[in-house]
Write an enzyme that holds these catalytic residues in place. Structure first.
Site, PDB file in Angstrom:
ATOM      1  N   ARG A  99       6.882  -9.050   2.438  1.00 31.73           N
ATOM      2  CA  ARG A  99       5.734  -9.778   1.899  1.00 31.73           C
ATOM      3  C   ARG A  99       5.894 -10.063   0.418  1.00 31.73           C
ATOM      4  O   ARG A  99       5.551 -11.156  -0.052  1.00 31.73           O
ATOM      5  CB  ARG A  99       4.454  -8.995   2.175  1.00 31.73           C
ATOM      6  N   LYS A 134      -1.772 -20.532 -19.072  1.00 31.75           N
ATOM      7  CA  LYS A 134      -2.699 -20.591 -17.922  1.00 31.75           C
ATOM      8  C   LYS A 134      -1.955 -20.093 -16.681  1.00 31.75           C
ATOM      9  O   LYS A 134      -1.558 -20.861 -15.814  1.00 31.75           O
ATOM     10  CB  LYS A 134      -3.225 -22.011 -17.731  1.00 31.75           C
ATOM     11  N   LYS A 166      -5.843 -22.510 -32.440  1.00 27.66           N
ATOM     12  CA  LYS A 166      -6.579 -23.456 -31.615  1.00 27.66           C
ATOM     13  C   LYS A 166      -7.980 -23.653 -32.169  1.00 27.66           C
ATOM     14  O   LYS A 166      -8.340 -23.095 -33.201  1.00 27.66           O
ATOM     15  CB  LYS A 166      -6.592 -22.978 -30.168  1.00 27.66           C
ATOM     16  N   GLU A 199      -3.657 -26.715 -33.774  1.00 27.29           N
ATOM     17  CA  GLU A 199      -4.255 -27.752 -32.935  1.00 27.29           C
ATOM     18  C   GLU A 199      -5.056 -28.725 -33.797  1.00 27.29           C
ATOM     19  O   GLU A 199      -5.797 -28.322 -34.692  1.00 27.29           O
ATOM     20  CB  GLU A 199      -5.168 -27.112 -31.896  1.00 27.29           C
ATOM     21  N   ASP A 221      -4.345 -32.606 -29.460  1.00 25.59           N
ATOM     22  CA  ASP A 221      -5.085 -32.229 -28.261  1.00 25.59           C
ATOM     23  C   ASP A 221      -6.015 -33.332 -27.784  1.00 25.59           C
ATOM     24  O   ASP A 221      -6.855 -33.830 -28.547  1.00 25.59           O
ATOM     25  CB  ASP A 221      -5.891 -30.957 -28.533  1.00 25.59           C
TER      26      ASP A 221
END
Length: 284
Positions: A99, A134, A166, A199, A221
């Protein structure tokens, strides 16, 4: 920092403990401990294979003396009906690792396949494809490895290997220039050599960054390709540039055509669909 292999060893150890617990009672109840067997990984969907080396490492973690025959290598094209590898080991090892091997390879192959679709769109352009943070907690190592296998580039592995200022950093700090200045001072005094990326959310932000300096890369961005072209004229190749936000398979070539150095796409990982693979016993 731990090496890739050290991190992989920890991931395998943790994942097997999570799955096996105090024993694989299904296998223990019906298979003698010394029984040996063979299994083959069958491919059921087309795509880009990823996780071959990881699969072998998982089996060898449990049983170093396994026989592992790779029929594909990471990054190869795979078609339904083909086999990826054969493994000969004790049946206990095969069943206990099955698995985890499938979970890793299915997920990694899905990410590599999607990444390859993006990188194919960038052929003929100098722009390089980046992933993001992410990722799935605890599985970042292999998700980012899958991006690399698919032809993309890893951005930063975590919060520790680059400064990225950011919007929230900037807002909490009290402004763009103030945040850059503090980060630059921190690098000089605490972590020499650490790169700084900032950013920007508008052309005015870009102008501020260019006037202030002290950064290695500017992130543009949610800029449209038209805005991006204007920003690149202001930057004029003096620092690295990265476009982020709203970049898809449908518009990535428009962004690449601007000449931006990098495009980052979180969807490479968080929108990738796992591919269908199965591990089947071979009676010997």
């Amino acid at each position: 920092m731990l090496t890739f292999n050290e991190q992989l060893h920890h991931l395998i150890e943790t994942a097997l403990q999570e799955d096996i617990g105090d024993g694989d009672h299904s296998t223990l109840s019906v298979i003698p401990a010394d029984a040996r067997g063979k299994a083959v990984l069958k491919i059921k969907q087309p795509g880009t294979v990823a996780g071959m080396q990881v699969a072998e490492a998982i089996f060898r973690y449990k049983e170093p003396s396994i026989q592992f025959t790779a029929l594909k290598k990471d990054g190869d094209r795979m078609e339904a009906g083909e086999n990826a590898f054969e493994v000969t080991a004790t049946v206990h090892t095969i069943l206990q690792c099955e698995r985890l091997v499938l979970n890793c390879m299915q997920r990694m192959s899905g990410i590599a396949t999607l990444t390859r679709l993006y990188t194919d769109r960038l052929k003929g352009y100098a722009t390089r494809l980046l992933d993001t943070r992410k990722t799935t907690p605890g599985f970042r190592l292999l998700e980012k490895e899958a991006v690399r296998i698919g032809g993309g580039h890893n951005h930063r592995m975590g919060l520790y290997d680059m400064i990225m200022l950011k919007d929230n950093h900037i807002d909490y700090c009290g402004g763009l220039e103030k945040a850059i200045d503090r980060a630059y001072t921190y690098v000089q005094e605490v972590k020499p050599g650490l790169k700084i990326e900032v950013e920007t959310r508008s052309l005015d932000d870009v102008k501020k960054v260019m006037a202030f300096g002290k950064v290695d890369r500017v992130m543009l961005d949610n800029f449209t390709p038209e805005m991006l072209s204007q920003a690149l004229k202001l930057i004029n190749g003096t620092i690295e540039t990265e476009a982020s936000g709203g970049i898809t398979l449908e518009n990535i070539t428009e962004y690449a055509a601007t000449g931006v150095d990098y495009v980052s796409v979180g969807a490479l990982i968080h929108q990738a669909a796992s591919l269908d693979l199965s591990l089947k016993a071979v009676i010997i």
